[in-house]
Each structure stands twice: as C-alpha cells, then as structure tokens.
Write an enzyme that holds these catalytic residues in place. Structure first.
Site, short mmCIF file in Angstrom:
data_model
loop_
_atom_site.label_atom_id
_atom_site.label_comp_id
_atom_site.label_asym_id
_atom_site.label_seq_id
_atom_site.Cartn_x
_atom_site.Cartn_y
_atom_site.Cartn_z
N THR A 29 1.27 -0.87 0.19
CA THR A 29 -0.17 0.16 -0.14
C THR A 29 0.56 1.40 0.26
OG1 THR A 29 -0.61 -0.50 2.23
CG2 THR A 29 -2.43 -0.70 1.56
N ARG A 37 4.16 -6.53 11.35
CA ARG A 37 4.18 -5.91 12.59
C ARG A 37 6.16 -5.93 12.54
NH1 ARG A 37 1.49 -6.25 18.88
NH2 ARG A 37 1.20 -3.55 18.67
N LYS A 82 -1.50 0.01 13.74
CA LYS A 82 -0.32 0.30 13.52
C LYS A 82 -0.16 0.78 12.96
CE LYS A 82 2.76 -1.46 10.53
NZ LYS A 82 3.39 -1.96 10.57
N GLY A 111 13.93 5.98 6.01
CA GLY A 111 13.79 5.46 5.11
C GLY A 111 12.95 3.84 5.30
N CYS A 132 8.25 2.02 5.73
CA CYS A 132 7.10 2.15 6.47
C CYS A 132 6.62 3.30 7.81
CB CYS A 132 7.22 1.03 8.20
SG CYS A 132 7.42 -0.47 7.29
N TYR A 181 17.68 1.61 2.75
CA TYR A 181 17.18 2.23 3.54
C TYR A 181 17.51 1.84 5.31
CZ TYR A 181 13.73 -0.92 5.84
OH TYR A 181 13.17 -1.63 6.68
N LYS A 182 17.91 0.94 5.65
CA LYS A 182 18.74 0.32 6.67
C LYS A 182 19.55 -1.04 6.46
CE LYS A 182 15.58 -2.81 9.35
NZ LYS A 182 14.62 -2.48 10.39
N1 SAJ Z 1 15.86 4.78 12.19
C1 SAJ Z 1 17.08 5.66 12.33
N2 SAJ Z 1 17.24 5.98 13.94
C2 SAJ Z 1 16.54 4.80 15.10
C3 SAJ Z 1 16.01 3.78 14.11
C4 SAJ Z 1 15.79 4.14 13.20
O1 SAJ Z 1 17.08 6.81 12.44
O2 SAJ Z 1 17.21 5.00 16.13
C5 SAJ Z 1 15.77 4.32 10.74
C6 SAJ Z 1 16.27 3.32 10.37
O3 SAJ Z 1 17.75 3.75 9.74
C7 SAJ Z 1 15.60 3.51 8.78
C8 SAJ Z 1 14.13 3.62 9.57
O4 SAJ Z 1 14.18 4.45 10.25
O5 SAJ Z 1 15.73 4.11 8.07
C9 SAJ Z 1 12.94 2.77 8.97
O6 SAJ Z 1 13.83 1.25 10.52
P1 SAJ Z 1 13.60 0.93 11.04
O7 SAJ Z 1 14.26 0.12 11.68
O8 SAJ Z 1 12.89 1.31 12.37
O9 SAJ Z 1 11.60 0.31 10.76
P2 SAJ Z 1 11.05 -0.99 9.85
O10 SAJ Z 1 11.06 0.49 8.70
O11 SAJ Z 1 11.89 -1.57 8.79
O12 SAJ Z 1 10.09 -1.87 10.21
C10 SAJ Z 1 8.97 -0.35 10.70
C11 SAJ Z 1 8.90 -1.75 12.22
N3 SAJ Z 1 7.98 -0.74 13.55
C12 SAJ Z 1 8.47 -0.52 14.32
O13 SAJ Z 1 9.70 -1.04 15.17
C13 SAJ Z 1 7.46 0.24 15.23
C14 SAJ Z 1 8.30 -2.72 11.65
O14 SAJ Z 1 8.30 -3.05 12.94
C15 SAJ Z 1 7.26 -2.76 10.59
O15 SAJ Z 1 6.35 -4.10 11.13
C16 SAJ Z 1 7.34 -2.28 9.75
O16 SAJ Z 1 8.05 -0.79 10.12
C17 SAJ Z 1 6.00 -1.79 8.98
O17 SAJ Z 1 5.98 -3.22 8.00
O18 SAJ Z 1 5.16 -1.17 9.99
#
Ligand code: SAJ
Length: 415
Positions: free
Chosen positions: A83, A151, A203, A254, A257, A313-314
């Site tokens: 989505t 999640r 969510k 990035g 989500c 993105y990570k």
């Molecule tokens: N990031 C930072 N600083 C931090 C943590 C992350 O800059 O302290 C950045 C990362 O480098 C990345 C982005 O944020 O660019 C997102 O990374 P992430 O590891 O926080 O999360 P996602 O997007 O890979 O996954 C998230 C998760 N949600 C939460 O932790 C609340 C995951 O559990 C969800 O299932 C997913 O989104 C989703 O599909 O919605």
C-alpha cells in the site's frame, strides 16, 4: 488440513505464507509477478531476509506451499500486498482492491478474509467489505473479515512473526475470533482482539511513534550543530535517565513503513496532525543536512570524490525503498561531487556495487550511511592507503575511531 491463500509474496506475504505452511496449513502463495512465482517454483526467493530461503525450500519440498499466479479456492484468504503512498500522500489502495476483487469468484460460505496490508483507518470496512459482498455473501454472517496488521521488523522477520504480539480487528467479534484461530497456530506472543478501525490506527501509530522519536534525535543533531555541542554525547547522557530513551540520529528515515505510514494519518486529519507532520519534515531534511556536512568537510578539494558505504534504507537488508542514502547520493552528484557506492547487499545490473576497491580508490572520503555488518569487519587502515585523502565520515557511528589511525567524524560531533 485447512487451505490458506496468501495474496502478495513480498517482504510480509512470503514470510507469512512460509510460516503458515510450516505450521500445518496447505498454503497457496499468489503473486501477480511471474518472475517471483517462477523463482519460487525453483525453490528460490527474490528478497534478502535471514532464514527465509531455508524455510521456503523446506515447505516447497514437503508440498505444503504451492506458488501460483492466480488465487484458488481456500478456507482463508490473507491479503499482504503493498500500500504505497500516492503523489498526494494518501494511501494507494489499487493493489489491495485488485487482490480483494481477485478472490471474489473463489469465496465460499464460512471463508475468512484477513487484510495484513497497512491502510488508513476505515479502509477495511469501507473498501474491502463491499468488494467481498459482490460475491453475494454477507460479511459477519456467512463470511468473516478482519484486519491483522503486520508488525515485523525487516531483518528479523522470521523471529518476530512468531514472537511478537498481534492485534486483530474484526468487523464483528466473531470475525476477529475466526482470524485468531489462524494466528494462534504459530504466534507465541499475545493476540489482542479489537475492532477494524482501532487495529488500523494502532498499526499506524506504532510507526508514527518511531518516526516522531527519530525526528527528535535528528533535530537535536541540528540544534547542537548550531550551538557547537556534541549531540551524540548529549543523547548518551540524557539516556542515562531512567525514563528517557532517545533514538539514534541518522541520515533520515527510509523504508516502506516509517517514511510512509504517518502520511495516512496526516492526509485524514491535516489540520490536527501537526507534530506528526513536522516529524516527517525533519526526517526528510536529514539528507540535505548530511550533504551540507560533507561539503564542509571537503571544501578544500577541487573535485571531491566520495566513497559511499551503504545505499539501502537500513542495515543488513537489500531494500532500497525510500532510502535516504539514495537522496544523499543524488544531492552530492547535483553539487558536482564524484560518487561511487559500495553495498554488498544490493545487486543493480547497471552498476557494480560490490567492488570495495574501485569505490575507494582515489577517494577523499568514505561516507558510511548504512550500518551493514560487513562494514565493521573492514581493515580501514589498509583500505585508506588507496584513498587520495584518508577520511571517514561515519554517519551511523559503527566504527571505533580509536582503532584506526585515520581521521574519523561521527554524525553529531562538532565540526
Ligand atoms: N532509524 C533511525 N534511527 C533509529 C531507528 C531507525 O534513523 O534509532 C531509521 C532506519 O535507519 C531506517 C528507518 O528509521 O531508515 C526505519 O527503520 P526501523 O528499523 O525503525 O523500522 P522498519 O521501517 O524497518 O520497520 C518498521 C517497524 N516498526 C516499528 O518498529 C514500530 C516494524 O515492526 C514494522 O512491521 C514495519 O515498520 C512496518 O512494516 O510497518
């Protein structure tokens, strides 16, 4: 044995299908992308996710998982299609609608339909229910509809899909209970039942929480930069308080989500969602900030050459969606800098991103944008011998600067 048809075999659908197939269900995995289906028929997968390939191989071998380009009759249908965000920042529902329509001819009395894709509050009832009822069946009476938002954390999906708590929103209480019967076969965490809209909103709020908190860390870096204070040290010290836990600043946010979901609330309540909206602006401004710092560090060099480490993105994944590193590379090139990228996780046919030597040779700066594990095993001293001017700007703070006899700067330091 119950048959489950999973629609969408991407980052969420494939691990979900694989987990169900290894927990006693017969699973039909559907994707409209022929390439994904033909790879799966050869027991191969199209995404990088730890342990997923072994799992998929075993379920294909034991006959519990059947890849297919079209849906088939089943007891349960799970929709896990993307989505993405539309140009006007609302939730693009075309794939969800297409998936829901594709199951209508296969629906039977007693079936349960579960939407896992992230959607704006109200979508499951307003958009999906009427489509399913085109079958002549009535939701809540002879078919059941629920929203069970995924999640799981990319990079740790196989563990989290089993161990995380799950929220299930039902159109009716019975709908939620029907969906719970499926998830309780493999979920070790708690399963919490609620209504559709609350599940949809919960969510979104999870990802908003993280985006807003990362924005705070990123804004602190900018504030401390102006005030000439070491932001990294400020965050470290503030986090010694028992009720303070500031997240990590970085090159921006990035992924499909955190960088997207907040807009699904902002677009519904633009006047009210002010903090959420500002957090998005702050996180989106980080690539420009990083570029300004790089420019400051190379301002004495005529045509600076930057070796970028990491474009995803990570860390430890191959996903490029909404990657701030891509934006940073674009902006550096626009400023006339030469940029080469090293990312052992990404295979792009037009560019060889796997050659560390070509990336680093004659460069003036190694710019670490992603915390891939591989980057912590490198002998930076040896590598720096190939550089024109040895210097590392470690935005993710993954290397120990005392270990190498090379100048290293972290994001958040005064410079
Ligand atoms: N990031 C930072 N600083 C931090 C943590 C992350 O800059 O302290 C950045 C990362 O480098 C990345 C982005 O944020 O660019 C997102 O990374 P992430 O590891 O926080 O999360 P996602 O997007 O890979 O996954 C998230 C998760 N949600 C939460 O932790 C609340 C995951 O559990 C969800 O299932 C997913 O989104 C989703 O599909 O919605």
């Amino acid at each position: 044995m119950k048959t489950i048809c999973v629609l969408g075999l991407g980052y969420i659908g494939l691990p979900t299908a694989a987990t169900l197939a290894s927990n006693g269900f017969k699973v039909i995995g559907v994707d409209i992308n022929e390439k994904i289906i033909s790879l799966l028929k050869n027991s191969e997968i199209h995404i990088e996710e730890p342990h997923l390939d072994e799992l998929v191989k075993s379920i294909i071998l034991d006959g519990h998982f059947i890849p297919s380009e079209t849906p088939k009759k089943a007891d349960v249908f799970i929709i896990a299609v993307p989505t993405p965000k539309t140009d006007d920042n609302s939730c693009e529902l075309k794939y969800v609608i297409q998936a829901a329509k594709s199951i209508v001819p296969h629906l039977n009395i007693g079936n349960t339909v579960i939407l896992e894709s992230t959607v704006s509050p109200g979508t499951t009832e307003e958009m999906i229910k009427p489509i399913l009822e085109e079958s002549g069946l009535i939701v809540g009476e002879n078919i059941y509809l629920a929203h069970c938002p995924e999640r799981v954390l990319p990079g740790n999906i196989i563990h989290e899909i089993i161990n995380n708590d799950r929220i299930i929103g039902g159109y009716t209480e019975i709908c939620a209970k029907k969906a719970m019967e499926i998830y309780k076969s493999f979920v070790k965490g708690n399963i919490i039942l609620t209504d559709l809209k609350t599940a949809e909103m919960a969510k979104l709020v999870e990802n908003i929480f993280r985006d807003v908190n990362i924005a705070l860390a990123n804004e602190l870096v900018k504030i401390c930069d102006e005030l000439k204070i070491n932001a990294a040290e400020v965050i470290r010290l503030a986090n010694k308080h028992p009720r303070v836990s500031i997240l990590k600043p970085g090159p921006g946010v990035g992924g499909h989500c955190l960088a997207i979901d907040p807009y699904y609330v902002i677009s519904k309540t633009p006047e009210t969602a002010r903090l959420i909206s500002t957090a998005r602006e702050i996180n989106c401004s980080m690539p420009e900030f990083i570029v300004s710092k790089v420019m400051q560090l190379v301002n004495d060099i005529e045509t600076p050459k930057i070796a970028v480490f990491g474009i995803t993105y990570k860390e430890n994944i191959d996903d490029l969606r909404e990657s701030p590193a891509i934006e940073i590379v674009k902006q550096l090139k626009e400023k006339g800098l030469k940029v080469n990228i090293y990312d052992p996780h990404v295979k792009i046919e037009v560019e060889d991103l796997a050659n560390i030597d070509t990336t680093v040779t004659d460069s003036d700066m190694i710019l670490i944008l992603v915390a891939h594990d591989e980057f912590t095993y490198i002998d930076y001293k040896k590598l720096s011998e190939k550089m024109r001017r040895p210097f590392i700007f470690d935005v993710k703070k993954i290397i120990n600067k005392d270990e190498w006899d090379i100048p290293v700067k972290y994001l958040g330091e005064v410079f």
